[in-house]
Design a protein around this motif. Structure first.
Motif, short mmCIF file in Angstrom:
data_model
loop_
_atom_site.label_atom_id
_atom_site.label_comp_id
_atom_site.label_asym_id
_atom_site.label_seq_id
_atom_site.Cartn_x
_atom_site.Cartn_y
_atom_site.Cartn_z
N PHE A 21 7.81 -9.51 1.90
CA PHE A 21 6.86 -10.26 2.71
C PHE A 21 5.46 -10.04 2.15
O PHE A 21 5.13 -8.92 1.74
CB PHE A 21 6.94 -9.81 4.16
N VAL A 22 4.66 -11.09 2.12
CA VAL A 22 3.33 -10.99 1.54
C VAL A 22 2.27 -11.54 2.46
O VAL A 22 2.54 -12.41 3.30
CB VAL A 22 3.24 -11.71 0.17
N ALA A 23 1.06 -11.01 2.29
CA ALA A 23 -0.15 -11.57 2.90
C ALA A 23 -0.92 -12.23 1.77
O ALA A 23 -1.15 -11.61 0.73
CB ALA A 23 -0.98 -10.47 3.55
N GLN A 24 -1.27 -13.49 1.97
CA GLN A 24 -1.96 -14.22 0.91
C GLN A 24 -3.31 -14.72 1.43
O GLN A 24 -3.42 -15.23 2.54
CB GLN A 24 -1.12 -15.40 0.44
N LYS A 25 -4.31 -14.51 0.60
CA LYS A 25 -5.63 -15.05 0.84
C LYS A 25 -5.83 -16.14 -0.21
O LYS A 25 -5.06 -16.25 -1.15
CB LYS A 25 -6.68 -13.94 0.67
N ASP A 26 -6.86 -16.92 -0.07
CA ASP A 26 -7.09 -18.01 -1.02
C ASP A 26 -6.98 -17.56 -2.47
O ASP A 26 -6.44 -18.28 -3.31
CB ASP A 26 -8.47 -18.63 -0.79
N ASP A 27 -7.45 -16.36 -2.78
CA ASP A 27 -7.49 -15.90 -4.16
C ASP A 27 -6.23 -15.15 -4.59
O ASP A 27 -6.21 -14.56 -5.66
CB ASP A 27 -8.73 -15.03 -4.40
N GLY A 28 -5.19 -15.14 -3.80
CA GLY A 28 -3.94 -14.53 -4.22
C GLY A 28 -3.33 -13.61 -3.18
O GLY A 28 -3.79 -13.52 -2.05
N ILE A 29 -2.29 -12.91 -3.59
CA ILE A 29 -1.57 -12.00 -2.70
C ILE A 29 -2.37 -10.71 -2.58
O ILE A 29 -2.75 -10.10 -3.58
CB ILE A 29 -0.16 -11.74 -3.23
N VAL A 30 -2.62 -10.30 -1.34
CA VAL A 30 -3.44 -9.11 -1.09
C VAL A 30 -2.65 -7.96 -0.48
O VAL A 30 -3.17 -6.85 -0.36
CB VAL A 30 -4.67 -9.45 -0.22
N ALA A 31 -1.39 -8.21 -0.10
CA ALA A 31 -0.56 -7.15 0.47
C ALA A 31 0.90 -7.56 0.37
O ALA A 31 1.22 -8.74 0.32
CB ALA A 31 -0.93 -6.88 1.92
N MET A 32 1.77 -6.52 0.36
CA MET A 32 3.20 -6.79 0.33
C MET A 32 3.94 -5.68 1.05
O MET A 32 3.46 -4.55 1.15
CB MET A 32 3.72 -6.88 -1.11
N VAL A 33 5.11 -6.03 1.58
CA VAL A 33 6.03 -5.04 2.11
C VAL A 33 7.44 -5.46 1.65
O VAL A 33 7.81 -6.62 1.74
CB VAL A 33 5.95 -4.88 3.65
N ASN A 34 8.17 -4.49 1.13
CA ASN A 34 9.50 -4.70 0.60
C ASN A 34 10.51 -4.13 1.60
O ASN A 34 10.50 -2.94 1.89
CB ASN A 34 9.60 -3.97 -0.76
N ILE A 35 11.37 -5.00 2.11
CA ILE A 35 12.39 -4.62 3.08
C ILE A 35 13.76 -4.81 2.44
O ILE A 35 14.08 -5.91 1.96
CB ILE A 35 12.30 -5.49 4.36
N LEU A 36 14.56 -3.74 2.40
CA LEU A 36 15.91 -3.81 1.85
C LEU A 36 16.92 -3.68 2.98
O LEU A 36 16.71 -2.91 3.92
CB LEU A 36 16.11 -2.68 0.83
N ASP B 19 5.64 -15.28 -7.58
CA ASP B 19 4.72 -14.23 -7.13
C ASP B 19 4.89 -12.91 -7.88
O ASP B 19 4.12 -11.97 -7.66
CB ASP B 19 4.91 -13.95 -5.63
N ILE B 20 5.90 -12.80 -8.71
CA ILE B 20 6.27 -11.50 -9.28
C ILE B 20 5.11 -10.82 -10.01
O ILE B 20 4.91 -9.61 -9.86
CB ILE B 20 7.53 -11.63 -10.15
N LYS B 21 4.33 -11.53 -10.79
CA LYS B 21 3.22 -10.89 -11.52
C LYS B 21 2.23 -10.25 -10.54
O LYS B 21 1.78 -9.13 -10.75
CB LYS B 21 2.50 -11.91 -12.41
N GLU B 22 1.90 -10.97 -9.46
CA GLU B 22 0.97 -10.41 -8.48
C GLU B 22 1.59 -9.23 -7.73
O GLU B 22 0.91 -8.26 -7.42
CB GLU B 22 0.52 -11.48 -7.49
N LEU B 23 2.89 -9.31 -7.47
CA LEU B 23 3.57 -8.19 -6.81
C LEU B 23 3.59 -6.96 -7.71
O LEU B 23 3.40 -5.84 -7.23
CB LEU B 23 4.99 -8.60 -6.41
N CYS B 24 3.79 -7.16 -9.00
CA CYS B 24 3.74 -6.04 -9.95
C CYS B 24 2.36 -5.39 -9.95
O CYS B 24 2.25 -4.16 -10.03
CB CYS B 24 4.11 -6.50 -11.35
#
Length: 133
Positions: free
Chosen positions: A53-68, A11-16
């Motif tokens: 954590f990510v939210a994914q729709k059919d066409d890819g990742i549409v949201a993310m939250v980074n928890i450390l 998922d890294i490319k979409e997260l970037c």
């Protein structure tokens, strides 16, 4: 249909892409895809550092939250820092961010996390309203 899950290395490319959108909105950050890739790989590869954590729709990742993760000396327990949260601008206003936050909070609470701390820019009133909710 939306699904919520923990991010994978693939998922890294979409997260970037999402981080680039986030960092262009914030005055003190400049997008740096190489740095973002390194950090994301470290977090995703080592659950003790954190989770994305990510939210994914059919066409890819549409949201993310980074928890450390870290440890609170006051609580003597695992606590978290919310580092980055972004919903793709095309999908805002659909409660995706709220649902993703609920998913992430349930997951980290189940792992014994006792508190989540976050910081936001003082003039980011939309974020303040979202996190207060």
């Amino acid at each position: 249909m939306l699904t919520y899950r923990i991010a994978k290395v693939e998922d890294i490319k979409e997260l970037c892409r999402l981080l680039n959108e986030l960092f262009t909105q914030e005055a003190e950050f400049t997008p740096d895809e190489a740095a973002q890739e390194r950090a994301l790989k470290k977090i995703i590869s080592d659950e003790s550092i954190g989770e994305i954590f990510v939210a994914q729709k059919d066409d890819g990742i549409v949201a993310m939250v980074n928890i450390l993760y870290t440890v609170s000396t006051a609580l003597g327990a695992k606590v978290a820092i919310l580092e980055d949260m972004i919903v793709d601008k095309r999908y805002r206003g659909q409660d995706i961010g709220s649902a993703l936050m609920d998913f992430a909070l349930k997951c980290i609470k189940a792992k014994g996390c006792m508190r989540v701390t976050l910081l936001s820019d003082s003039d980011n009133f939309k974020a303040h309203k979202f996190y207060e909710k």
